[in-house]
Write a protein that holds these residues in place. Structure first.
Motif, PDB file in Angstrom:
ATOM      1  N   ILE A   1      36.594  60.119  28.324  1.00 35.58           N
ATOM      2  CA  ILE A   1      35.391  59.603  27.664  1.00 35.58           C
ATOM      3  C   ILE A   1      34.335  60.689  27.596  1.00 35.58           C
ATOM      4  O   ILE A   1      34.310  61.595  28.427  1.00 35.58           O
TER       5      ILE A   1
ATOM      6  N   GLY B   1      25.921  50.883  22.184  1.00 32.70           N
ATOM      7  CA  GLY B   1      27.345  51.072  21.912  1.00 32.70           C
ATOM      8  C   GLY B   1      27.957  52.119  22.821  1.00 32.70           C
ATOM      9  O   GLY B   1      29.064  51.949  23.344  1.00 32.70           O
TER      10      GLY B   1
ATOM     11  N   SER C   1      28.254  50.762  26.333  1.00 29.18           N
ATOM     12  CA  SER C   1      29.252  49.687  26.403  1.00 29.18           C
ATOM     13  C   SER C   1      30.664  50.248  26.435  1.00 29.18           C
ATOM     14  O   SER C   1      31.544  49.724  27.119  1.00 29.18           O
ATOM     15  N   GLU C   2      30.880  51.300  25.681  1.00 27.13           N
ATOM     16  CA  GLU C   2      32.214  51.902  25.634  1.00 27.13           C
ATOM     17  C   GLU C   2      32.666  52.290  27.045  1.00 27.13           C
ATOM     18  O   GLU C   2      33.838  52.140  27.395  1.00 27.13           O
ATOM     19  N   ILE C   3      31.724  52.794  27.849  1.00 27.15           N
ATOM     20  CA  ILE C   3      32.070  53.180  29.223  1.00 27.15           C
ATOM     21  C   ILE C   3      32.101  51.945  30.117  1.00 27.15           C
ATOM     22  O   ILE C   3      33.012  51.779  30.930  1.00 27.15           O
TER      23      ILE C   3
ATOM     24  N   PHE D   1      32.734  48.817  29.560  1.00 24.77           N
ATOM     25  CA  PHE D   1      33.914  47.963  29.425  1.00 24.77           C
ATOM     26  C   PHE D   1      35.162  48.633  30.008  1.00 24.77           C
ATOM     27  O   PHE D   1      36.220  48.023  30.103  1.00 24.77           O
ATOM     28  N   GLY D   2      35.036  49.906  30.374  1.00 28.16           N
ATOM     29  CA  GLY D   2      36.136  50.583  31.062  1.00 28.16           C
ATOM     30  C   GLY D   2      36.229  50.197  32.533  1.00 28.16           C
ATOM     31  O   GLY D   2      37.199  50.533  33.209  1.00 28.16           O
TER      32      GLY D   2
END
Lengths: 358, 358, 358, 358
Positions: C5, C235, C238-240, C242-243
């Motif tokens: 990421i 955004g 959130s990408e991280i 939700f990991g």
């Protein structure tokens, strides 16, 4: 600075020449691939130093230790992490260069970029030793490609004034590529090896080093890989190939040889052979419009002479800001090409695997 | 296939040679840059066809029409979108090639990749006409670089057997680069122009075409741009440069000339000049360890002869799967290099701006 | 699958719960940052299991071992690689689940995706144990942010039916964030701790587990970070976020509370305070138009109850394709939230550092 | 700032609310897809303003004009570029806001970020009008998904205090999704429409606006899409969904409802049905371990009340640095949700297509 490459198969390389360990993480590998560790060890041995007089006397066994991503010898689909411990480091040799940049090395721009915080021992993260994880990753990629009928192999095309045979671009067999990549001194014409060794020895005895060209090919590729504009086979492979220290040029097919040519002489025409579309020549090295044409992929990379030589060289003291003379005392290769062959193969294999994974 | 490039400054190119319009979107530009449209028009005119006998007689005014991202002539920080309407298309010339791939063109791999759905009229999205949006974007990038004291310029180093002077790699002035990039036929030695025009005319009359080399330089760059491993200046610029149709090789500094060299002869030593660290030579073309060294950036690209020639060529009919002879009737350049100079400058300028934006 | 990421600061995580080691590589860190290892150990201890009855009895010391990128305690600018050896694994507990997927776990989709090749022992690469490297990386990021005057802290807002105080969104001090992030059971109101422990114990004794909400804030951020469209602060974080295993919702400011609101009640108006532009309220949680507003960044994440519970559950045997009952015998957390607080802080810190590095 | 999204299918959006045109480029689409333009027009009409009193009286026909990537109605594999001309702009309404930021809007952080150079007319590139190109791209994606048996549909779950039926998460038919997405006011229970319209009208008459929740689902997805860590279905969709103006929260399955729940009550157990592995419940909304489970994908997004309201609000003059009162005179939606339904469907469709293209 980024030591991460790849869109679908992401390779992250870490480590410093004289640090505790070097290694890599390969993210995005398919699950279920059985890895033949012997093949990996073999490629790593081809790259490893200390084999003979063509390379640095630094001896590193370079045994990759896999930490994750493999269960009972089979890939799990999770990131494959690998480390190689550094065992034979002599950092005291590098004290002088802390403030005196080695000519033609990364030292000076790295000093500017990192404000003197980068690890300069043995070149730190800029060391060619960091190609070991690339070879590990490439050896993994080559096994996955092999299952798909794709073979990658490279050879030393030129060292100084000595030349090997070149690939016959429109007629390369998988067997030929397997042959060259199974040699520790990869040449097509075995007679070229001794001449090249002599050429290297000449420069070594003169405390000097010499450059050359590595030619790499891949066969078994389907037509239509890559794309035009900013997704070309040429661009994507170059991005990785220029990550190999000392590479200063990359060309496909005739490459710079196209400059003096005309279309009638070099256009690759088509014909039907055995009911298939075939090329009558392959001057484009297997890439048309940025995409594979189905003919063998053929490229060459130019490598400069190893910049670390034992002869005294003019440099500057970055602290005192005055001219000085530098004598590099570390252990260095008078010619990097013999060890660089598996690195070039690996870069190409990784690039192809990444493109195939789309 | 991807027609998007750039990490921080993202360029997305679209359009087909004989479609309604071509254009691009540049995302990530800084706000507050006043654009001089005349400079943009000038570079686009350098690339535009129909100027004289060296290029295709297709006349396109190539006027960029900006749709967004600019307010009162100043960038807003929002995506800059631009279109160029296609006005002079003769698609009927291309009927034959629907099923008969032109040798050395993208036609055949594109047919395999897109299953015959791609637009082949005039080369479709693979046409060199798609370099017009790249020149637009490059002209914008050059203006932003100019404000930072960075100048990019290129010239034709070689066409067939005719050579221009080469750059003196360690001694390039911004003025020299501005001079060559202000010419419509960019050479250093004005005497080379007529010889090159004669060389091109010779091939044109023979229904043939000829290749060559473009050399590009940039001055004013700080040391430390780029990085090692997979973030090298060489790799990042190559990724864009190989997106230019016909480019088959990229080299930095001596490039392939390093192969026959030795370190004593070509290592770039340091000295203090006027209290600053300077290079005594610049055989590495301004890049060391993947990073800019502060010396001029110098690179060359090899371009193959335009594959579209009027002479009959062997090809195959992909529907009937039989051999045939192809006579290309469209309008084509006997040599692409004069028009490609601003495209190479643009690719380099975009790459530098992207690296600077980190 | 990607365990990589970040755009500028790239984090690559590797390892399996019951493999030899887990770890990460952080690529793109600035050079010259002195790391306080004690702070890193502290955050890792907050996340580590086995502290008390709220977590799994599995004891792992979780000592990060740094392999590269650090010299004399200072970052070098090269990739920072770290491993944690797995010492306390009991793989035999997991035999049954090889073919019987645990409800609400990754087991079944992973089985489909990886064809049964993925390492299922302890959840393999899907295990929440893989959040340890994220906490390591986050602890590094927090130190770099701290030097820039940015503080990140989180607390447990809700477990089951028990609530902590919420952040007063427009009035959060760095000191408050430092206080909560220095606790091993992070709550604002110390009185909430025992009630939450009681709530967890209730579910533990019932062989069950319970969900909750973690609230995280960051202060000291400049206005204008992030961007609109596809570069929003929301955004990218959130990408991280939700990991992190078990996270099923992310909201900023009032988040889902906005649904029943009207603009007059919740619009954040401006006023001048001490000559500076200030917000009179911060219902948007510090993000407007995808960009930081200068007010505290406030977000919440919803976490589901740990799916691994000791009570028998309905499942299927994927080999025999028949219904069966699964009793999970491994060691599991009746509530993951106390240990997840530093993970959420880390994800937010890494995301902010990545956005700041543009 | 980036208006580019997607790993395999890259969408680049451009334009300003009151500029000449808005549009997008979709790069990486498969070749050979026949597009039904009527379906595209229908979705764009669902989003278009001016239909009734729930939306801004600004009338824009929003006719997409395709410039490239389509030949005879079929995708060519080249970038699909589209523009919509702005025809009905009243920029004079926005003069005041040049220096007085609208509360809860992007104005203030954009002013800081772009130094006052951004186009503020109608919100410029930050305007919700920029969702029109997203709907165009989403309508294209939905057609490609439809061919693969995947259906996406959304409805308004809540506006203020009024609720529609929620999806029955484990039992959603493609037909139901097609029904809701064929409505211009998308609700499951038609009886909810008038109540919601009344709710909106109440706020409109009060010069106010109201928020709500949109629920979106997709059926026909294979199990195993996405991945864990940083490739989760949740994270990848959120990155796009938060690009929709006014979205402040995203949750999957029970989402924030998990906080008060326990595993016995909400774990999704398995059973064999008709020889297939089925879930007995779908509280996780079709995503387990970051991967699709094969059950319907169900997510909700929280949207704040449109911040632009006609009532006077406190703000500041950024030039004079003094408090002031702002009365926004432009045309605005008292509730954005009815028009946002196709935007949410589009974001989800684009995200799914991108994940499917790996």
């Amino acid at each position: 600075m980024s030591s991460v490459i790849g869109k679908n198969i992401r390779l992250s390389v870490f480590g410093e020449s004289h640090g505790e360990a070097i290694g890599c993480v390969i993210d995005g590998l398919p699950a279920g691939v059985k890895l033949d560790m012997d093949k990996i060890y073999f490629d790593m041995a081809r790259r490893a130093p200390g084999k003979d007089k063509t390379s640095t006397p630094r001896l590193e066994k370079d045994i990759p230790h896999i930490l994750s991503g493999l269960l009972d010898g089979v890939t799990t689909g999770a990131p494959l992490a690998m480390i190689i411990e550094n065992t034979n480091t002599k950092s005291k040799d590098y004290k002088d260069i802390m403030t005196v940049p080695r000519p033609s090395h990364s030292d000076y721009p790295a000093f500017v970029k990192f404000g003197g915080n980068n690890d300069v021992r043995g070149g730190g993260h800029f060391s060619a030793r960091l190609t070991a994880p690339i070879v590990f990753a490439g050896a993994v990629a080559k096994q996955i490609l092999d299952e798909k009928g794709i073979t990658v192999g490279a050879h030393i095309k030129q060292i100084g004034e000595v030349f090997d045979e070149a690939f016959d671009m429109n007629c390369i067999s998988a067997q030929l590529l397997k042959n060259v990549s199974s040699k520790t001194f990869s040449v097509i014409d075995d007679g070229a090896e001794q001449k090249m060794r002599d050429e290297i020895e000449k420069y070594r005895l003169d405390l000097n080093s010499v450059g050359g060209i590595i030619e790499c090919a891949a066969v078994g590729l389907p037509a239509g890989l890559g794309g035009n504009m900013f997704d070309t086979v040429e661009g994507r492979l170059s991005e990785i190939l220029f990550g190999i220290p000392a590479v200063k040029g990359v060309q496909f097919g005739l490459g710079f040889g196209f400059a003096a040519e005309n279309a009638k002489a070099v256009n690759d025409c088509y014909e039907i052979n055995d009911g298939k579309v075939c090329l009558k020549s392959n001057n484009n090295g297997g890439v048309l419009g940025g995409m594979t044409s189905g003919a063998p992929l053929v490229l060459s990379v130019a490598m400069k002479p190893t910049p670390s030589i034992a002869a005294p060289q003019d440099s500057v003291d970055l602290e005192k800001m005055e001219n000085t003379t530098l004598e590099i005392k570390g252990r260095h290769d008078p010619c990097i090409l013999p060890r660089a062959v598996p690195v070039v193969e690996s870069a190409v294999a990784l690039g192809i695997l990444d493109m195939l994974s789309e």
